[in-house]
Design a protein around this motif. Structure first.
Motif, PDB file in Angstrom:
ATOM      1  N   MET A   1       0.862  -1.187   0.000  1.00  0.00           N
ATOM      2  CA  MET A   1       0.000   0.000   0.000  1.00  0.00           C
ATOM      3  C   MET A   1       0.895   1.234   0.000  1.00  0.00           C
ATOM      4  N   LYS A   2       1.004   1.923  -1.130  1.00  0.00           N
ATOM      5  CA  LYS A   2       1.944   3.020  -1.249  1.00  0.00           C
ATOM      6  C   LYS A   2       1.255   4.386  -1.364  1.00  0.00           C
ATOM      7  N   SER A   3      -0.040   4.407  -1.660  1.00  0.00           N
ATOM      8  CA  SER A   3      -0.726   5.671  -1.874  1.00  0.00           C
ATOM      9  C   SER A   3      -0.863   6.436  -0.567  1.00  0.00           C
ATOM     10  N   ASN A   4      -0.775   7.779  -0.685  1.00  0.00           N
ATOM     11  CA  ASN A   4      -0.974   8.667   0.461  1.00  0.00           C
ATOM     12  C   ASN A   4      -0.020   8.379   1.625  1.00  0.00           C
ATOM     13  N   TRP A   5       1.155   7.898   1.319  1.00  0.00           N
ATOM     14  CA  TRP A   5       2.152   7.652   2.370  1.00  0.00           C
ATOM     15  C   TRP A   5       3.512   8.058   1.834  1.00  0.00           C
ATOM     16  N   SER A   6       4.277   8.770   2.645  1.00  0.00           N
ATOM     17  CA  SER A   6       5.577   9.256   2.208  1.00  0.00           C
ATOM     18  C   SER A   6       6.627   8.920   3.254  1.00  0.00           C
ATOM     19  N   ILE A   7       7.880   9.184   2.893  1.00  0.00           N
ATOM     20  CA  ILE A   7       8.954   8.934   3.853  1.00  0.00           C
ATOM     21  C   ILE A   7       8.809   9.862   5.063  1.00  0.00           C
ATOM     22  N   HIS A   8       8.206  11.020   4.862  1.00  0.00           N
ATOM     23  CA  HIS A   8       7.987  11.946   5.981  1.00  0.00           C
ATOM     24  C   HIS A   8       6.987  11.364   6.973  1.00  0.00           C
ATOM     25  N   ASP A   9       6.007  10.623   6.457  1.00  0.00           N
ATOM     26  CA  ASP A   9       5.067   9.937   7.344  1.00  0.00           C
ATOM     27  C   ASP A   9       5.796   8.883   8.172  1.00  0.00           C
ATOM     28  N   SER A  10       6.718   8.142   7.531  1.00  0.00           N
ATOM     29  CA  SER A  10       7.494   7.123   8.254  1.00  0.00           C
ATOM     30  C   SER A  10       8.402   7.770   9.291  1.00  0.00           C
ATOM     31  N   GLU A  11       9.020   8.896   8.934  1.00  0.00           N
ATOM     32  CA  GLU A  11       9.878   9.603   9.888  1.00  0.00           C
ATOM     33  C   GLU A  11       9.092  10.017  11.126  1.00  0.00           C
ATOM     34  N   GLU A  12       7.876  10.486  10.904  1.00  0.00           N
ATOM     35  CA  GLU A  12       7.046  10.924  12.023  1.00  0.00           C
ATOM     36  C   GLU A  12       6.558   9.733  12.836  1.00  0.00           C
ATOM     37  N   LEU A  13       6.141   8.672  12.159  1.00  0.00           N
ATOM     38  CA  LEU A  13       5.604   7.490  12.836  1.00  0.00           C
ATOM     39  C   LEU A  13       6.639   6.867  13.764  1.00  0.00           C
ATOM     40  N   TYR A  14       7.858   6.696  13.277  1.00  0.00           N
ATOM     41  CA  TYR A  14       8.897   6.031  14.063  1.00  0.00           C
ATOM     42  C   TYR A  14       9.778   7.009  14.848  1.00  0.00           C
ATOM     43  N   GLY A  15       9.515   8.313  14.711  1.00  0.00           N
ATOM     44  CA  GLY A  15      10.269   9.322  15.462  1.00  0.00           C
ATOM     45  C   GLY A  15      11.705   9.466  15.015  1.00  0.00           C
ATOM     46  N   LEU A  16      12.003   9.076  13.777  1.00  0.00           N
ATOM     47  CA  LEU A  16      13.390   9.008  13.322  1.00  0.00           C
ATOM     48  C   LEU A  16      14.111  10.353  13.431  1.00  0.00           C
ATOM     49  N   LYS A  17      13.433  11.434  13.058  1.00  0.00           N
ATOM     50  CA  LYS A  17      14.070  12.748  13.100  1.00  0.00           C
ATOM     51  C   LYS A  17      14.377  13.178  14.534  1.00  0.00           C
ATOM     52  N   ARG A  18      13.608  12.634  15.484  1.00  0.00           N
ATOM     53  CA  ARG A  18      13.799  13.041  16.874  1.00  0.00           C
ATOM     54  C   ARG A  18      14.996  12.329  17.506  1.00  0.00           C
ATOM     55  N   TRP A  19      15.043  10.982  17.358  1.00  0.00           N
ATOM     56  CA  TRP A  19      16.115  10.252  18.030  1.00  0.00           C
ATOM     57  C   TRP A  19      17.295   9.930  17.117  1.00  0.00           C
ATOM     58  N   GLY A  20      17.092  10.002  15.792  1.00  0.00           N
ATOM     59  CA  GLY A  20      18.145   9.570  14.867  1.00  0.00           C
ATOM     60  C   GLY A  20      19.036  10.670  14.347  1.00  0.00           C
ATOM     61  N   LYS A  21      18.651  11.911  14.567  1.00  0.00           N
ATOM     62  CA  LYS A  21      19.432  13.030  14.052  1.00  0.00           C
ATOM     63  C   LYS A  21      20.794  13.107  14.734  1.00  0.00           C
ATOM     64  N   PRO A  22      21.878  13.323  14.005  1.00  0.00           N
ATOM     65  CA  PRO A  22      22.005  13.570  12.570  1.00  0.00           C
ATOM     66  C   PRO A  22      22.455  12.341  11.774  1.00  0.00           C
ATOM     67  N   TYR A  23      22.457  11.172  12.409  1.00  0.00           N
ATOM     68  CA  TYR A  23      23.117  10.017  11.789  1.00  0.00           C
ATOM     69  C   TYR A  23      22.203   9.171  10.893  1.00  0.00           C
ATOM     70  N   PHE A  24      20.911   9.194  11.133  1.00  0.00           N
ATOM     71  CA  PHE A  24      20.014   8.279  10.427  1.00  0.00           C
ATOM     72  C   PHE A  24      18.906   9.050   9.705  1.00  0.00           C
ATOM     73  N   ASN A  25      18.709   8.700   8.428  1.00  0.00           N
ATOM     74  CA  ASN A  25      17.681   9.331   7.604  1.00  0.00           C
ATOM     75  C   ASN A  25      17.052   8.282   6.698  1.00  0.00           C
TER      76      ASN A  25
ATOM     77  N   PRO B   1      14.936   2.426  20.080  1.00  0.00           N
ATOM     78  CA  PRO B   1      14.193   2.675  18.843  1.00  0.00           C
ATOM     79  C   PRO B   1      14.275   1.464  17.919  1.00  0.00           C
ATOM     80  N   ILE B   2      13.129   1.024  17.439  1.00  0.00           N
ATOM     81  CA  ILE B   2      13.053  -0.139  16.546  1.00  0.00           C
ATOM     82  C   ILE B   2      12.183   0.234  15.354  1.00  0.00           C
ATOM     83  N   MET B   3      12.642  -0.089  14.156  1.00  0.00           N
ATOM     84  CA  MET B   3      11.843   0.208  12.963  1.00  0.00           C
ATOM     85  C   MET B   3      12.366  -0.600  11.777  1.00  0.00           C
TER      86      MET B   3
END
Length: 630
Positions: A1-25, A477-479
């Protein structure tokens, strides 16, 4: 299911920008990329790395280390203290040490020593074996070697003589009895090493390690004992060698206020030691500098409400204020920030082996002859709608309990109970669909979500690779590391390979909360699905146990370069034979035993010659291969 979903949605869902910065994108194809040098121009596709390693028969589970991240963390730590000292006109310096207990793996310690060389970054040890490691690894004679932990005569003798070899070594007195031990060694060898005292503060940490301080702390001297220690050191002629004050209020401190309280108390102890004649030079603030596992930047246990710069500022300001108030020269500041340095560099990658989920049942026929309770569930299922779903859920739960009771007393057949269960799960799914449609949160139906969770079986051992998750509920963090342009459609928990009900991960990082599930993608049998356990570089490797005899995982150390990346080192995980050797089993003796048993079975015509040879081949292959599944 790819419609209406972006990498920004995944970043928000798993909190990647919060705990992964600056090493993981996440890159534009939905794969996790790692930028070990805090440089997006040099990024490694983690999914492709794993696939390339698998093609080389380097099987999962796999621990991926990025020594470049260690370098960046050490640089950040030193930069923060340098900036803080400039801000507060601190006329002193900073010298960090890495506590070896955080990760004793040789490649990790070597990376710390190599990258810390220009900062005179040293090591802290808490045992005799760790002391031997540190002596062999340290290269800069100006780097500190802090000796903590319980000490016997051999430990002290080794440290004392090492001091004469030119090591910048400090033996920290953590119990009064150690003063007499050191005095005896000094008398015997005629060498007076530099000493430190660990203070037992009344200020306590705010984490699960809070008992590292306080009146009943395991290590350290109370104020009364410190006074007695000074007296004894003076009588032994060693007061002139007392150079360091050390304290530790626990690991992973979440609130900066806790650190400030400890600094205030310890600073007063330091200036009083100076006044009492000790030629103090070093102020060791111990560990405690936390990392933000959930990225919320709060005092939630899996987070911290301060930055590394905030921490450095508060340490420098507190010590300078105390010293200036009494016109005492400011000391060299030492910190033992192990978790902050080591956590980010390690990622555990596991593959999903299978999924256990509630099946979709479409057949509601053939129940006309079933018990009336079974037919009642069908009637409820048909009638469920947006107005009665809550009442319907309670009704089917009650009917399910009654049907199970009737079955136990022999009043229902196995077939009837099976049909009842099919209908029960159909009701649950229908109610869940209604909840999603109307976007409702009903506390009474929380149990419904738990009932419908899928279990993803993963190729690893919690006890070996994430012991803190099992033992102290540490969150990591797990994703997924790929398919991040797709919307996850499943809610699940993770189960490991061990035959233990505790061999699971059922608590996941949310945002200032703990979730009972992880959002996951549908699993296809012939398609790989990889999950990453992040920020696991502190303590996990050394604390792992051999539950069910699952040993160390395969590990690689990756460095980025101008051509992409190169594998700095490969460490093969334990074979079955290696694990069994820890338990005093000899693999050659085991093979001889099986030879004898297969020969007897062949003589007695229990198996054919071909079968005996095939069995021995499988047996040998299993002994000398990876303990995990392929």
């Amino acid at each position: 299911m790819k419609s209406n979903w972006s990498i920004h949605d995944s970043e928000e869902l798993y909190g990647l920008k919060r705990w992964g910065k600056p090493y993981f994108n996440i890159n534009n194809v939905g794969h996790i990329v790692v930028s070990p040098q805090n440089n997006k121009d040099k990024a490694l596709n983690l999914f492709k790395l794993v696939q390339n390693l698998e093609k080389r028969n380097f099987n999962l589970p796999l621990l991926v280390h990025f020594p470049d991240i260690i370098e960046d963390r050490i640089e950040q730590l030193n930069h923060c203290f340098s900036k803080a000292m400039a801000r507060y006109n601190y006329d002193g310096s900073y010298q960090g040490v890495f506590p070896i207990k955080v990760n004793q793996q040789r490649h990790i310690v070597e990376s710390v020593v190599n990258y810390g060389y220009k900062y005179k970054y040293g090591l802290e040890v808490g045992s005799k074996p760790e002391l031997l490691i540190a002596l062999a690894q340290l290269k800069n004679s100006n780097s500190l070697l802090i000796c903590n932990g319980y000490k016997d005569k051999k430990y002290v003798e080794t440290a004392v003589i090492a001091y004469h070899l030119g090591y910048n070594i400090l033996i920290v007195i953590e119990q009064l009895s150690e003063i007499y031990l050191v005095a005896d060694v000094v008398l015997e060898h005629g060498i007076k090493p530099n000493l430190g005292i660990r203070a037992k503060l009344s200020a306590k940490g705010d984490s699960r390690w809070a008992n590292s301080a306080g009146d009943r702390a395991k290590f350290g001297l109370s104020v009364t004992e410190i006074i007695r220690a000074l007296d004894q050191l003076s009588k032994s002629g060693m007061l002139t060698k007392l150079k360091l004050l050390h304290f530790h209020i626990g690991s992973q401190i979440s609130a900066i206020a806790t650190i400030k309280d400890a600094l205030s108390e310890a600073s007063q102890i330091y200036i009083n030691l100076c006044k009492l004649g000790a030629p103090m030079e070093y102020f060791d603030v111990g560990g405690g500098l936390g990392i933000d596992y959930d990225g919320s930047n709060t005092n939630f246990p899996a987070s911290k409400n301060y930055s590394m710069q905030n921490y450095a500022n508060d340490v420098v300001a507190a010590i300078k204020t105390a010293c200036d108030s009494q016109s005492i020269k400011v000391p060299i500041i030492v910190s033992e920030s192990g978790r902050s340095v080591a956590s980010h560099q390690s990622i555990l990658i596991v593959n999903v082996l299978g999924v256990d989920k509630i099946e979709e049942f479409n057949n509601t026929t053939e129940i006309d002859n079933c018990h009336t309770l079974v037919q009642e569930i069908l009637e409820i299922y048909i009638s469920i709608n947006e107005t009665n779903f809550q009442e319907a859920y309670h009704d089917v739960l009650q009917l399910k309990r009654e049907i199970e009771s009737l079955f136990s007393f022999g009043y229902l057949s196995l077939y009837e109970r099976g049909k009842a269960e099919e209908l029960f799960w159909k009701c649950c799914r229908k109610i869940k669909t209604i909840l999603q449609k109307v976007d409702l949160e009903v506390d009474e139906l929380d149990n419904l979500h738990q009932l419908l969770l899928s279990t993803y079986y993963c190729n690893f051992s919690v006890f070996q690779s994430l012991p803190d998750n099992w033992s102290i509920d540490q969150l990591f963090p797990i994703m997924p590391i790929h398919r991040l342009t797709e919307k996850p459609t499943e809610l699940g928990t993770l189960a490991d390979l061990t035959c233990d009900s505790d061999g699971k991960v059922s608590r996941f990082i949310g945002y200032q909360n703990v979730k009972p599930h992880l959002e996951l993608h549908s699993w296809e049998k012939n398609e790989p699905y990889y999950l990453g356990f992040f920020l696991s570089g502190a303590y996990q490797e050394i604390l792992g146990s051999l539950h069910n005899l699952f040993g160390d995982t395969n590990a690689v150390h990756i460095k980025l370069d101008n051509d992409g990346y190169h594998i700095e080192s490969i460490i093969k995980g334990d074979s079955v034979a290696e694990v069994l050797k820890y338990l005093e089993y000899n693999s050659r003796d085991m093979i001889k035993s099986m030879h004898k048993k297969t020969q007897n079975a062949f003589k007695n015509r229990q198996i054919t010659f071909k079968e005996s040879q095939l069995f021995l081949k499988y047996y040998k292959d299993a002994l000398y291969n990876y303990t995990y599944l392929k």
